[in-house]
Design an enzyme around this catalytic site. Structure first.
Site, mmCIF file in Angstrom:
data_model
loop_
_atom_site.group_PDB
_atom_site.id
_atom_site.type_symbol
_atom_site.label_atom_id
_atom_site.label_comp_id
_atom_site.label_asym_id
_atom_site.label_seq_id
_atom_site.Cartn_x
_atom_site.Cartn_y
_atom_site.Cartn_z
ATOM 1 N N THR A 131 0.817 -1.219 0.000
ATOM 2 C CA THR A 131 0.000 0.000 0.000
ATOM 3 C C THR A 131 0.851 1.270 0.000
ATOM 4 O OG1 THR A 131 -1.511 1.258 1.422
ATOM 5 C CG2 THR A 131 -0.074 -0.265 2.537
ATOM 6 N N ASP A 132 0.260 2.361 -0.465
ATOM 7 C CA ASP A 132 0.950 3.661 -0.395
ATOM 8 C C ASP A 132 1.037 4.178 1.036
ATOM 9 O OD1 ASP A 132 -1.727 4.335 -0.026
ATOM 10 O OD2 ASP A 132 -1.830 5.784 -1.659
ATOM 11 N N GLU A 133 0.239 3.571 1.943
ATOM 12 C CA GLU A 133 0.206 4.093 3.320
ATOM 13 C C GLU A 133 1.537 3.899 4.042
ATOM 14 O OE1 GLU A 133 -3.243 3.476 5.639
ATOM 15 O OE2 GLU A 133 -4.588 3.583 3.931
ATOM 16 N N TYR A 157 -1.989 -0.561 10.996
ATOM 17 C CA TYR A 157 -2.117 -1.238 9.696
ATOM 18 C C TYR A 157 -0.910 -0.939 8.811
ATOM 19 C CZ TYR A 157 -3.329 -1.648 4.757
ATOM 20 O OH TYR A 157 -3.279 -1.929 3.410
ATOM 21 N N SER A 160 2.314 -2.448 9.955
ATOM 22 C CA SER A 160 2.417 -3.898 9.711
ATOM 23 C C SER A 160 2.690 -4.169 8.233
ATOM 24 C CB SER A 160 1.151 -4.627 10.187
ATOM 25 O OG SER A 160 0.037 -4.285 9.378
ATOM 26 N N LYS A 161 2.118 -3.372 7.351
ATOM 27 C CA LYS A 161 2.394 -3.550 5.913
ATOM 28 C C LYS A 161 3.847 -3.160 5.618
ATOM 29 C CE LYS A 161 -0.023 -4.641 2.980
ATOM 30 N NZ LYS A 161 -0.395 -5.982 2.450
#
Ligand code: NAD
Ligand code: DAU
Length: 348
Positions: A131-133, A157, A160-161
């Site tokens: 993800t971009d997050e 989240y 963790s990614k």
């Protein structure tokens, strides 16, 4: 012919990807491994369940024995790892399962690939979907995230990614595992679980319920149709350079409030009522640590892999709204007891 393991294939993007892959690579075998958490729904794949090249396995990416058996029995040579806990708000309410699934699950898959692909890695690929997050939050004038932007995750989240992305990277550098990673912006489209902004707003508006806007509604996200994301992953698997990461995005930034108003305008036309749907907009307490803006620079995808989005947002959002109007049975059944408990806690 490839034996493709798709983890999390009963979720939103995973189910779209399973359908996309079978349609575009009819010679391949697809194994969909999914734990069927609240977000996993085999009804999203009803139309392909009798395809002879498709097999579903009910399993958890953290279960070493199960994952090793799948690699061995199915002779897996390609992994596309979607399996994850994916909802930021849930990670704020209860981070532990995010650490387990997103970090330990990715580790388990990488270890299995290392074990079973050790001798002959030719043609094998491990694509980790992220993800971009992981890049954190942008100010209004900041340039978009590139593949060189340092990681600065702000939610359990995204942390963790980010950890799982680092593991994927490390397995390429340390063990020469054929790893590729994609970092994508917000997806929208059919089969998205109605806890995410766009389906939540469509369904609440249809039911005359409040449309919850966190904070001032001016947080910005970049939106990409899920089909464009699936095509992007396909291109990276096919032509991507091993060990590299690719940012996938729509070049399509919207403030949350503007998206919600747009959805309301469409619904006013498609399902006219006594009052405009935008009357339902309700500003509520902000998400903790809410990232202000995400924007993706997808220039590398364009330059090196000749990928760019095909959907315009205009077409994509209209099709998506129509899909939710036509598939009430799907979303009504998705919203089971477990979802209602979460919903009541989040919006009480
Ligand atoms: P989703 O929540 O809709 O689906 C996740 C799927 O993973 C579900 O089917 C669930 O049952 C399964 N799953 C969860 N834990 C599991 C476990 N321990 N073992 C096996 N399966 C498990 O998520 P999504 O929106 O489809 O996202 C898929 C992936 O793409 C995630 O890795 C997410 O981080 C990433 N991503 C999502 C977006 C987005 O906008 N939705 C954008 C960029 C990246
Ligand atoms: O950027 C990619 C990410 O996009 C993925 O990695 C995540 O898995 C995916 O869930 C999504 O995360 P977001 O947090 O951006 O998506 P969400 O739909 O939850 O929220 C979008 C924006 O809308 C965000 O700024 C929060 C806001 N929001 C969301 C909900 C659910 C509201 O204002 N009200 C709401 O009720």
């Amino acid at each position: 012919m490839r034996n493709v393991l798709i983890t999390g294939g009963a979720g939103f993007i995973g189910s779209n990807f399973v359908r996309y892959w079978l349609a575009n690579h009819p010679g391949d075998r697809v194994v969909n491994l999914d734990a069927l958490t609240y977000a996993g729904n085999l009804e999203s794949l009803k139309d392909i369940e009798s395809n002879p090249n498709y097999r579903f396995i009910h399993g958890n990416v953290c279960d070493v024995d199960c994952i090793e058996k799948v690699f061995e029995d199915e002779k897996i040579d390609t992994v596309v790892n979607f399996a994850a806990e994916s909802h930021v708000d849930r990670s704020i309410l209860g981070p532990e399962v995010f650490i387990k699934t997103n970090i330990h699950g990715t580790f388990t898959l990488l270890e299995a690939a290392r074990k079973f692909w050790d001798k002959d890695k030719t043609g094998c690929r491990f694509l980790h979907v992220s993800t971009d997050e992981v890049y954190g939050s942008l100010g209004p004038e900041d340039p978009a995230f590139t593949e060189q932007t340092p990681f600065a995750p702000n939610s359990p989240y995204s942390a963790s990614k980010a950890a799982s992305d680092h593991l994927a990277r490390a397995y390429y550098h340390t063990y020469d595992l054929p790893v590729l990673t994609t970092n994508c912006s917000n997806n929208y489209g059919p089969y998205q679980f109605p806890e995410k902004l766009i389906p939540l707003v469509i369904i609440n508006a249809l039911e005359g319920k409040p449309l919850p806007i966190y904070g001032d509604g001016m947080n910005i996200r970049d939106w990409l149709h899920v089909e464009d994301h699936c095509r992007g992953i396909d291109v990276v698997l096919d032509k991507g350079c091993l060990g590299e990461t690719y940012n996938i995005g729509g070049c399509n930034e919207w403030a949350n409030i503007d998206i919600v108003k747009l959805v309301c305008e469409h619904l006013d036309e498609l399902r006219p009522g006594n009052a405009p749907k935008s009357n339902l907009i309700t500003y509520i307490k902000d998400r903790l640590g809410h990232d202000r803006r995400y924007a993706i620079d997808a220039g590398k995808m364009k330059r090196e892999l000749d990928w760019e989005p095909l959907y315009t947002f205009e077409k994509g959002i209209e099709e998506t709204i129509l899909w939710y109007l036509d598939n009430k049975e799907w979303w009504a059944r998705v919203r089971d007891g477990a979802y209602r408990d979460y919903y009541n806690r989040q919006y009480r």
